[in-house]
Structures are given as C-alpha cells and as structure tokens.
Design a protein around this motif. Sequence first.
Motif, PDB file in Angstrom:
ATOM      1  N   TYR A   1       0.798  -1.231   0.000  1.00  0.00           N
ATOM      2  CA  TYR A   1       0.000   0.000   0.000  1.00  0.00           C
ATOM      3  C   TYR A   1       0.829   1.280   0.000  1.00  0.00           C
ATOM      4  N   PHE A   2       2.025   1.234   0.595  1.00  0.00           N
ATOM      5  CA  PHE A   2       2.772   2.457   0.854  1.00  0.00           C
ATOM      6  C   PHE A   2       3.814   2.750  -0.215  1.00  0.00           C
ATOM      7  N   SER A   3       3.953   4.028  -0.553  1.00  0.00           N
ATOM      8  CA  SER A   3       5.031   4.460  -1.444  1.00  0.00           C
ATOM      9  C   SER A   3       6.317   4.535  -0.626  1.00  0.00           C
ATOM     10  N   PRO A   4       7.490   4.516  -1.285  1.00  0.00           N
ATOM     11  CA  PRO A   4       8.762   4.626  -0.549  1.00  0.00           C
ATOM     12  C   PRO A   4       8.833   5.860   0.350  1.00  0.00           C
ATOM     13  N   SER A   5       8.302   6.987  -0.131  1.00  0.00           N
ATOM     14  CA  SER A   5       8.371   8.212   0.694  1.00  0.00           C
ATOM     15  C   SER A   5       7.462   8.093   1.917  1.00  0.00           C
ATOM     16  N   MET A   6       6.309   7.428   1.763  1.00  0.00           N
ATOM     17  CA  MET A   6       5.418   7.201   2.903  1.00  0.00           C
ATOM     18  C   MET A   6       6.080   6.300   3.941  1.00  0.00           C
ATOM     19  N   ILE A   7       6.754   5.252   3.449  1.00  0.00           N
ATOM     20  CA  ILE A   7       7.443   4.313   4.346  1.00  0.00           C
ATOM     21  C   ILE A   7       8.511   5.050   5.150  1.00  0.00           C
ATOM     22  N   GLU A   8       9.275   5.898   4.449  1.00  0.00           N
ATOM     23  CA  GLU A   8      10.338   6.648   5.116  1.00  0.00           C
ATOM     24  C   GLU A   8       9.763   7.591   6.172  1.00  0.00           C
ATOM     25  N   LYS A   9       8.711   8.303   5.807  1.00  0.00           N
ATOM     26  CA  LYS A   9       8.092   9.273   6.723  1.00  0.00           C
ATOM     27  C   LYS A   9       7.522   8.579   7.958  1.00  0.00           C
ATOM     28  N   PHE A  10       6.778   7.502   7.728  1.00  0.00           N
ATOM     29  CA  PHE A  10       6.096   6.838   8.840  1.00  0.00           C
ATOM     30  C   PHE A  10       7.087   6.095   9.740  1.00  0.00           C
ATOM     31  N   SER A  11       8.129   5.537   9.135  1.00  0.00           N
ATOM     32  CA  SER A  11       9.167   4.852   9.927  1.00  0.00           C
ATOM     33  C   SER A  11       9.820   5.828  10.899  1.00  0.00           C
ATOM     34  N   LYS A  12      10.070   7.047  10.425  1.00  0.00           N
ATOM     35  CA  LYS A  12      10.687   8.068  11.285  1.00  0.00           C
ATOM     36  C   LYS A  12       9.762   8.459  12.427  1.00  0.00           C
ATOM     37  N   ILE A  13       8.466   8.556  12.123  1.00  0.00           N
ATOM     38  CA  ILE A  13       7.482   8.919  13.154  1.00  0.00           C
ATOM     39  C   ILE A  13       7.423   7.829  14.226  1.00  0.00           C
ATOM     40  N   ILE A  14       7.384   6.568  13.788  1.00  0.00           N
ATOM     41  CA  ILE A  14       7.335   5.447  14.741  1.00  0.00           C
ATOM     42  C   ILE A  14       8.566   5.470  15.639  1.00  0.00           C
ATOM     43  N   GLU A  15       9.727   5.648  15.011  1.00  0.00           N
ATOM     44  CA  GLU A  15      10.978   5.669  15.770  1.00  0.00           C
ATOM     45  C   GLU A  15      10.996   6.809  16.779  1.00  0.00           C
ATOM     46  N   GLU A  16      10.534   7.961  16.328  1.00  0.00           N
ATOM     47  CA  GLU A  16      10.533   9.156  17.181  1.00  0.00           C
ATOM     48  C   GLU A  16       9.558   9.003  18.353  1.00  0.00           C
ATOM     49  N   LYS A  17       8.347   8.533  18.069  1.00  0.00           N
ATOM     50  CA  LYS A  17       7.308   8.453  19.106  1.00  0.00           C
ATOM     51  C   LYS A  17       7.597   7.367  20.137  1.00  0.00           C
ATOM     52  N   LEU A  18       8.227   6.285  19.720  1.00  0.00           N
ATOM     53  CA  LEU A  18       8.470   5.168  20.643  1.00  0.00           C
ATOM     54  C   LEU A  18       9.884   5.171  21.218  1.00  0.00           C
ATOM     55  N   SER A  19      10.684   6.162  20.821  1.00  0.00           N
ATOM     56  CA  SER A  19      12.084   6.247  21.239  1.00  0.00           C
ATOM     57  C   SER A  19      12.240   6.196  22.761  1.00  0.00           C
ATOM     58  N   GLY A  20      13.130   5.304  23.210  1.00  0.00           N
ATOM     59  CA  GLY A  20      13.430   5.217  24.630  1.00  0.00           C
ATOM     60  C   GLY A  20      12.450   4.417  25.453  1.00  0.00           C
ATOM     61  N   SER A  21      11.357   3.965  24.832  1.00  0.00           N
ATOM     62  CA  SER A  21      10.322   3.256  25.595  1.00  0.00           C
ATOM     63  C   SER A  21      10.613   1.768  25.751  1.00  0.00           C
ATOM     64  N   GLY A  22      11.430   1.227  24.826  1.00  0.00           N
ATOM     65  CA  GLY A  22      11.664  -0.214  24.814  1.00  0.00           C
ATOM     66  C   GLY A  22      10.674  -0.952  23.942  1.00  0.00           C
ATOM     67  N   LEU A  23       9.660  -0.239  23.438  1.00  0.00           N
ATOM     68  CA  LEU A  23       8.674  -0.840  22.533  1.00  0.00           C
ATOM     69  C   LEU A  23       9.102  -0.574  21.097  1.00  0.00           C
ATOM     70  N   SER A  24       9.135  -1.596  20.276  1.00  0.00           N
ATOM     71  CA  SER A  24       9.551  -1.405  18.874  1.00  0.00           C
ATOM     72  C   SER A  24       8.838  -2.411  17.974  1.00  0.00           C
ATOM     73  N   PHE A  25       8.871  -2.135  16.683  1.00  0.00           N
ATOM     74  CA  PHE A  25       8.260  -3.013  15.683  1.00  0.00           C
ATOM     75  C   PHE A  25       9.234  -3.224  14.555  1.00  0.00           C
ATOM     76  N   LYS A  26       9.209  -4.441  14.007  1.00  0.00           N
ATOM     77  CA  LYS A  26      10.037  -4.724  12.832  1.00  0.00           C
ATOM     78  C   LYS A  26       9.381  -4.092  11.625  1.00  0.00           C
ATOM     79  N   VAL A  27      10.174  -3.390  10.835  1.00  0.00           N
ATOM     80  CA  VAL A  27       9.669  -2.815   9.593  1.00  0.00           C
ATOM     81  C   VAL A  27      10.329  -3.561   8.438  1.00  0.00           C
ATOM     82  N   HIS A  28       9.553  -4.422   7.775  1.00  0.00           N
ATOM     83  CA  HIS A  28      10.076  -5.170   6.625  1.00  0.00           C
ATOM     84  C   HIS A  28       9.794  -4.363   5.369  1.00  0.00           C
ATOM     85  N   SER A  29      10.815  -3.880   4.716  1.00  0.00           N
ATOM     86  CA  SER A  29      10.568  -3.120   3.493  1.00  0.00           C
ATOM     87  C   SER A  29      11.492  -3.596   2.389  1.00  0.00           C
TER      88      SER A  29
END
Length: 326
Positions: free
Chosen positions: A298-326
């Motif tokens: 569903y996602f374009s490369p630019s969408m993947i890049e943008k959303f990956s950064k948001i996930i990393e930023e919002k969950l940073s330091g929490s210990g919660l993470s998700f694998k991003v297979h791209s």
Amino acid sequence: MALASGKQANEENELMLTLPKEIGLYGGPYLHLFQDFWCPSFYFQGVINFQKHFLAKDNDVFVASFPKSGTTWLKALTFVIVNHQRFSSFENHPLLSSNPHELVSAPEFILSHDLHDQLLSLSNMTEPRLFSTHIPFSSLPKTITESNCKIIYICRNPFDTFVSAWEFSTKIKSVFSHALTFEEAFEKYCNGISGFGPWWSHMLGYWNESITRPDKVLFLKYEDLKEDTVFHVKRMVEFLGSSVAREEEGTTVIENMINLCSFEKMKNLEVNKSGYMHNVAEKKNFFRKGKVGDWINYFSPSMIEKFSKIIEEKLSGSGLSFKVHS
C-alpha cells in the motif's frame, strides 16, 4: 431521575461542543479531543458514563486495544479461556454461533444509552465478567485501574494497523459523508488523528503499565501472537490464572482453543459471513486478511520513510519497537 439524566446529557453535549474536533479516518463521525485522546462523537456520552458509573470487580477481565489491532481475535481467545469451565465443549461453543464482538461488549459503547438498565445488566453478569475497551489507559475508570481486575492489551505494527483501518473505512464509507483518500487518511494517522488515538500514546500507556504492574496488564503484540500462538496463549492462560494451566491435558486444550479461534475458522463460520454489527459494519468485514506485513502493498517509498521516522521518534526510549520489513 430522568430529568437529572437529561440535564447531565445536555451538559455533556455542551462540553463536547467546546472541544477541538476533526473528521476521523473513516470520513466521519467527528472526533473530539477529550482527555488527550480523539474520542468519536458517538462514544462520548458512553465514555463519560463509563468513567462515572462503572464499578469494577476484582475478577473482571478487560481486553484492551487500539482499533484494528487484532481485537476480534483477542476477544475470541480471551472469551474461550475465561469461560473454559462454562463452555468446555468445542463442538457447540458460543463462538460457533456468535460473533466475538457480540460476546465481549465494550462498556463505553453499551453505556451510551439506557444507562440505568445497562448498569443493572452489567452488575448481574455471570462472573468472571469479560469486557473490551478501546479507551487509553489514562482515561479508564479509576475503579478499573485501582482494582485487581486484569487487562490484556494487544497492539500491532502501526503500518498494518493503518492499512486495516483504511480498508475497514472503505467498507463503511456509505454511512459517512466525508470520504477521505488514502493519502488524506495517512496524513491524519501520522498526526495521531484517529479514533482513540494518537496510536503511539495509546500503546505507550498500556506498555508502561505492563512494565510497572505485570500482574495487572499483559501486553501482547499481534505479530508475536501470530508467530507463536501456543506460547502466547499459554501466557494468557497463566496471567488469568485459568484452570487450563493445571489440567493434565492442558496443552491439548490450548491447541483446541487456538483452532476454534483461528482466523480461517472464524471467517468461514456462517454467523460471521452475514449480518451487521450495530447496523454500521458488516460482520464479514472484521475478517479481512489477518496477515502480517500486508502494508508493503500500500505504501510508497516516501510514505514508508516518513512513517518509519514517526514510529521511531514516538516510541524512542520506551523499549517498545516493531520490525519494519521493506
């Protein structure tokens, strides 16, 4: 009593009108920013009634989730565990004739109308009572957070959660007036504007509580549950103190439970192929694919890049993470 209830409802309607509002992911209804989360307008009264009037019992069990994170599956699994002694036969189990959402109700929905009658029916439910909720941990009634009742929370990779929400919205768009494009919905999701969102604060609220009070909140990832269902259902069984854990044939029973609640099994049941939930969504739309990683289609490369950064930023330091297979 009716007069007082009417006055209270008017006050709450007036409160809702003062709150910031946005069109939701589904193109409607409006979402209102209440207690730092985006509450859908048709849940607003129920959320307040839930907070004010719900009396938790120490043996209550809650299934909590952000919408479209595996809620249906978790409801089914938890229902079969909690009610193992009542419904020990897998041949004529309630899950074969009822949708999981009909068996596990959300107080924030059912308490939005006929408050007195609904509270009475809740107090008379067979124990242990099993409920579901989409409400963030910080906005749960104090009687839940301060009691000994148990909460099982499921989250999912935000990429897949968004796609599931988007696909679901396309099935119910005819009900609402504002149809959003995929790109418009994506922007809203990136900004946390979706029912019961932001998604990151929803996840982190339950995640942090599960670390602080592991006996209170069991935190599950949809992807982990898919990868090793037996292991994580055993965790659920032990967390709930179910008699299944003590049975000689416990592993066989758990495997039977998993088979009963499997995606393919539930999707192909007649009860889940036709009919509607709350006159809005067809039951069949709660069983789409149930796959991990479908978002990549569903996602374009630019969408993947943008959303990956948001996930990393919002969950940073929490210990919660998700694998991003791209």
